[in-house]
Every structure is written in C-alpha cells, then in structure tokens.
Scaffold this motif. Structure first.
Motif, PDB file in Angstrom:
ATOM      1  N   THR A  44      38.816  38.460  41.713  1.00 52.96           N
ATOM      2  CA  THR A  44      40.198  38.010  41.542  1.00 52.96           C
ATOM      3  C   THR A  44      40.614  38.226  40.092  1.00 52.96           C
ATOM      4  OG1 THR A  44      39.536  35.730  41.023  1.00 52.96           O
ATOM      5  CG2 THR A  44      40.008  36.225  43.338  1.00 52.96           C
ATOM      6  N   PHE A  45      41.908  38.489  39.896  1.00 50.78           N
ATOM      7  CA  PHE A  45      42.463  38.690  38.565  1.00 50.78           C
ATOM      8  C   PHE A  45      43.808  37.993  38.505  1.00 50.78           C
ATOM      9  CE2 PHE A  45      40.098  42.410  39.885  1.00 50.78           C
ATOM     10  CZ  PHE A  45      39.212  42.627  38.851  1.00 50.78           C
ATOM     11  N   MET A  46      44.014  37.116  37.518  1.00 44.84           N
ATOM     12  CA  MET A  46      45.322  36.502  37.312  1.00 44.84           C
ATOM     13  C   MET A  46      46.114  37.434  36.396  1.00 44.84           C
ATOM     14  SD  MET A  46      47.253  34.023  38.163  1.00 44.84           S
ATOM     15  CE  MET A  46      46.142  32.790  38.796  1.00 44.84           C
ATOM     16  N   GLU A  47      47.249  37.929  36.899  1.00 42.17           N
ATOM     17  CA  GLU A  47      48.068  38.874  36.146  1.00 42.17           C
ATOM     18  C   GLU A  47      49.514  38.389  36.127  1.00 42.17           C
ATOM     19  OE1 GLU A  47      46.272  43.107  36.783  1.00 42.17           O
ATOM     20  OE2 GLU A  47      46.604  42.212  38.760  1.00 42.17           O
ATOM     21  N   THR A  52      45.801  38.906  41.805  1.00 37.17           N
ATOM     22  CA  THR A  52      45.282  40.107  42.457  1.00 37.17           C
ATOM     23  C   THR A  52      43.927  39.792  43.069  1.00 37.17           C
ATOM     24  OG1 THR A  52      46.487  41.591  40.996  1.00 37.17           O
ATOM     25  CG2 THR A  52      44.568  42.505  42.114  1.00 37.17           C
ATOM     26  N   LEU A  53      43.776  40.177  44.325  1.00 41.11           N
ATOM     27  CA  LEU A  53      42.542  39.959  45.069  1.00 41.11           C
ATOM     28  C   LEU A  53      41.927  41.303  45.420  1.00 41.11           C
ATOM     29  CD1 LEU A  53      44.048  37.484  47.698  1.00 41.11           C
ATOM     30  CD2 LEU A  53      42.895  36.858  45.570  1.00 41.11           C
ATOM     31  N   VAL A  54      40.621  41.401  45.369  1.00 40.87           N
ATOM     32  CA  VAL A  54      39.897  42.550  45.899  1.00 40.87           C
ATOM     33  C   VAL A  54      39.193  42.032  47.140  1.00 40.87           C
ATOM     34  CG1 VAL A  54      38.128  44.298  45.499  1.00 40.87           C
ATOM     35  CG2 VAL A  54      39.558  43.511  43.588  1.00 40.87           C
ATOM     36  N   LEU A  55      39.617  42.539  48.296  1.00 39.40           N
ATOM     37  CA  LEU A  55      39.060  42.032  49.544  1.00 39.40           C
ATOM     38  C   LEU A  55      38.975  43.118  50.601  1.00 39.40           C
ATOM     39  CD1 LEU A  55      41.827  41.337  51.481  1.00 39.40           C
ATOM     40  CD2 LEU A  55      42.005  39.641  49.699  1.00 39.40           C
ATOM     41  N   GLU A  56      38.304  42.782  51.695  1.00 42.10           N
ATOM     42  CA  GLU A  56      38.132  43.760  52.767  1.00 42.10           C
ATOM     43  C   GLU A  56      39.497  44.145  53.347  1.00 42.10           C
ATOM     44  OE1 GLU A  56      35.326  42.839  55.829  1.00 42.10           O
ATOM     45  OE2 GLU A  56      33.886  42.015  54.391  1.00 42.10           O
TER      46      GLU A  56
END
Length: 75
Positions: A44-47, A52-56
């Motif tokens: 996860t990234f707080m922008e 922002t999530l990196v997920l399936e």
C-alpha cells in the motif's frame, strides 16, 4: 550495518519465482487503510491521489476497481 552490500553478488544470488496470480495497482479515494485490508493488498502507498493498493487482479475485479498497471510479481 551487516549483510551483503555488493550489488553484483546480490543480483547474481537472487532466485525469484513468478507468482501465478496477476497483480495490479489500484488507487482508491477512501484513504482508510483498515477498510482496504479485506482486499488483501501485498503493498500500500498513501499518495496525494488517494490510497494505492497492489492486489490481485481478481480482487480488484470483484470490487470493481479501476486498475492502473499490470504486474508480474515474484517472491
């Protein structure tokens, strides 16, 4: 600091395995991380744009999320 610091050694000793699932970047406006954890993101990234999530890919599709980028992920 302990550990290997020689980049050539680090790169030559890597043994990545490509995961079977497809992963994507998704940005959500709800910046409450706790409410997004049920989607099981691997990063996860707080922008400024949101969280922002990196997920399936399948999870993003299940939640009707727009995807920004497709990834091949190795571990």
């Amino acid at each position: 600091m302990s550990g290997e610091t020689n980049l050539d050694t680090l790169l030559s000793s890597m043994q990545p395995n490509v995961l079977e699932q497809d992963y994507v970047f998704c940005t959500v406006q709800n910046t409450d991380l706790a409410s997004s954890l049920n989607m099981k993101p691997i990063a996860t990234f707080m922008e400024e744009e949101g969280l922002t999530l990196v997920l399936e890919q399948a999870m993003a599709d299940t939640h009707s999320l727009l995807t920004n980028l497709f990834l091949a992920v190795s571990h």
